[in-house]
Design a protein around this motif. Structure first.
Motif, PDB file in Angstrom:
ATOM      1  N   VAL A 199       0.854  -1.192   0.000  1.00 26.26           N
ATOM      2  CA  VAL A 199       0.000   0.000   0.000  1.00 26.26           C
ATOM      3  C   VAL A 199       0.887   1.238   0.000  1.00 26.26           C
ATOM      4  CG1 VAL A 199      -1.829   1.257   1.168  1.00 26.26           C
ATOM      5  CG2 VAL A 199      -1.787  -1.254   1.256  1.00 26.26           C
ATOM      6  N   LEU A 200       0.608   2.161  -0.938  1.00 27.47           N
ATOM      7  CA  LEU A 200       1.293   3.452  -1.002  1.00 27.47           C
ATOM      8  C   LEU A 200       0.248   4.531  -0.831  1.00 27.47           C
ATOM      9  CD1 LEU A 200       3.832   5.139  -1.510  1.00 27.47           C
ATOM     10  CD2 LEU A 200       3.317   5.032  -3.967  1.00 27.47           C
ATOM     11  N   ILE A 201       0.390   5.362   0.218  1.00 25.17           N
ATOM     12  CA  ILE A 201      -0.575   6.404   0.539  1.00 25.17           C
ATOM     13  C   ILE A 201      -0.112   7.709  -0.080  1.00 25.17           C
ATOM     14  CG2 ILE A 201      -1.752   7.653   2.373  1.00 25.17           C
ATOM     15  CD1 ILE A 201      -1.245   5.273   4.204  1.00 25.17           C
ATOM     16  N   ASP A 202      -0.984   8.328  -0.880  1.00 23.13           N
ATOM     17  CA  ASP A 202      -0.703   9.621  -1.506  1.00 23.13           C
ATOM     18  C   ASP A 202      -1.898  10.530  -1.253  1.00 23.13           C
ATOM     19  OD1 ASP A 202       0.165  11.744  -2.961  1.00 23.13           O
ATOM     20  OD2 ASP A 202      -0.070  10.801  -4.949  1.00 23.13           O
ATOM     21  N   GLY A 203      -1.888  11.202  -0.075  1.00 23.54           N
ATOM     22  CA  GLY A 203      -3.023  12.033   0.298  1.00 23.54           C
ATOM     23  C   GLY A 203      -4.253  11.164   0.548  1.00 23.54           C
ATOM     24  N   ASN A 204      -5.316  11.456  -0.195  1.00 23.10           N
ATOM     25  CA  ASN A 204      -6.548  10.659  -0.086  1.00 23.10           C
ATOM     26  C   ASN A 204      -6.565   9.478  -1.065  1.00 23.10           C
ATOM     27  OD1 ASN A 204      -7.649  12.325   1.914  1.00 23.10           O
ATOM     28  ND2 ASN A 204      -8.500  13.734   0.381  1.00 23.10           N
ATOM     29  N   ARG A 205      -5.461   9.235  -1.691  1.00 28.61           N
ATOM     30  CA  ARG A 205      -5.386   8.204  -2.716  1.00 28.61           C
ATOM     31  C   ARG A 205      -4.517   7.043  -2.226  1.00 28.61           C
ATOM     32  NH1 ARG A 205      -5.767   7.866  -8.356  1.00 28.61           N
ATOM     33  NH2 ARG A 205      -4.307   6.409  -9.325  1.00 28.61           N
ATOM     34  N   LEU A 206      -5.031   5.829  -2.465  1.00 29.83           N
ATOM     35  CA  LEU A 206      -4.278   4.631  -2.117  1.00 29.83           C
ATOM     36  C   LEU A 206      -3.899   3.893  -3.398  1.00 29.83           C
ATOM     37  CD1 LEU A 206      -6.321   3.116   0.873  1.00 29.83           C
ATOM     38  CD2 LEU A 206      -4.278   4.537   0.984  1.00 29.83           C
TER      39      LEU A 206
END
Length: 391
Positions: A8-15
């Protein structure tokens, strides 16, 4: 998700999620949502019931279909629900021609049986199978009907699969709907064996081709649509006991005695009969509101007449001519006798009709009745070449 091996890579509200190689079932975002819900626990999710929109009761079409079912049940028929799957062997047993619309082959992607890989284009295969099964288990007679969709068209090639990330576009939705076959609602009836059991009142009575034709007339009357019946020519039915059911000049069904080879192939009693008609076409022509019948308190004037016509003239044609010639005073007309033999020319037959005349505002005089009767005779002679018997 990391607990089940996902990266899992978290980019703000995007997964951004990378499924592990051993989870080939995680292919779409919806699969990931389902996995999270499973891990959190369905019991921990609040339940929110959808709010149903206010209803408006049954539609006119639904009311008429329900009325048809109740009418047939009142006449002793039993409603059945059959599987909508057929195979080539059943279509062959029905003697359906290759080019017939009832040979439409909408193939299932995953059929329950390789022997029945198609969706039905006629209700008769399922009804005949049900009749055979019940007769084989001891029933002396069956009267079965089914209201169901048929699928008329051909199988398409590769069906496009829209993305699950968003709603299909209008063009995609139209293209998908365009791949669907026509799915009209049909009514099917099968009559086989005894209609009335034997008893002290007399011998048993079997179902016949006229019972199937009469059921079509009853259904049309219940719905409020006018139909015409003429000699039919359908390979599924007996060549001399088959009727085509027309609505506004267009065939919408067929009724009569099944062909002897069809009866033999399905192991049914002799004289077994059937009816199938396009119920959607009949309902589409029905009025939204049927006016109540006018009831007159004045007496009826009864007139009987027998006309001689060529064998090629149908009863429907002579009935229509008599009705048109009699005018508005004619309340009803009924055929009560058919005769051919001595006193009737060769190649002709005598048809006897009971005519009933009545006016809503007065008692008809003898002159008015005679004029209406003569008008019916004149029109029958003009349209059908009919002459009064014995004249």
């Amino acid at each position: 998700l990391e607990a089940v091996g996902c990266g899992v890579l978290i980019d703000g509200n995007r997964l951004e999620v990378q499924a592990p190689p051993w989870r080939a079932d995680l292919t779409d975002p919806a699969d990931l949502v389902e996995e999270v819900v499973r891990l959190v626990g369905y019991k921990n999710l609040p339940s929110t019931l959808p709010i149903a929109a206010a209803g408006h009761g049954l539609t006119n079409s639904q009311r008429l279909k329900r009325r048809v079912g109740m009418t047939l049940a009142a006449r002793g028929a039993v409603e059945v629900l059959t599987y909508p799957f057929v195979g080539d062997s059943e279509l062959d047993d029905l003697q359906i021609p290759i080019a017939d619309i009832r040979r439409s082959k909408v193939r299932l992607a995953n059929p329950l049986s390789d022997e029945q890989p198609y969706l039905r284009a006629s209700l008769l295969p399922g009804l005949l199978s049900t009749a055979r099964r019940n007769l084989g288990r001891g029933s002396s007679g069956v009267s079965l009907f089914e209201l169901g969709s048929v699928f008329q068209g051909e199988s398409v090639g590769v069906v496009p699969r829209p993305s699950v990330l968003e709603r299909p576009s209008a063009d995609e939705w139209a293209a998908l709907n365009g791949l669907l076959p026509s799915q009209p609602m049909h009514l099917g009836v099968v009559l086989a064996g005894e209609r009335e059991a034997a008893g002290w009142w007399g011998p048993s009575l079997d179902h016949g081709w006229s019972d199937a034709v009469q059921m079509a007339q009853v259904i049309a009357e219940v719905i409020g649509s006018e139909i015409t019946i003429e000699q039919g020519n359908d390979q599924v039915f007996h060549p001399g006991r088959c009727a085509t059911i027309n609505r506004a000049g267009k065939p919408i069904g067929v009724a009569g005695e099944l062909h002897p080879r069809v009866i033999q192939a399905w192991s049914l009693p002799t004289r077994s009969s059937a009816l199938e008609l396009d119920l959607d076409a009949l309902i589409a022509a029905a009025p939204a509101v049927r006016p109540a019948p006018a009831v007159s308190a004045h007496p009826v004037a009864k007139e009987d007449l027998a006309v001689v016509v060529a064998d090629s003239v149908t009863v429907a044609a002579i009935t229509a001519a008599l009705r048109a010639g009699a005018g508005d005073l004619l309340e009803s007309i009924r055929l009560f006798d058919i005769y051919s033999g001595p006193q009737v020319p060769e190649g002709h037959r005598s048809l006897a009709f009971a005519l009933r005349f009545r006016a809503s505002d007065r008692t008809l005089s003898a002159a008015e009745t005679a004029e209406a009767r003569q008008g019916a005779i004149n029109r029958a002679g003009l349209d059908c070449g009919a002459v009064i018997r014995g004249a």
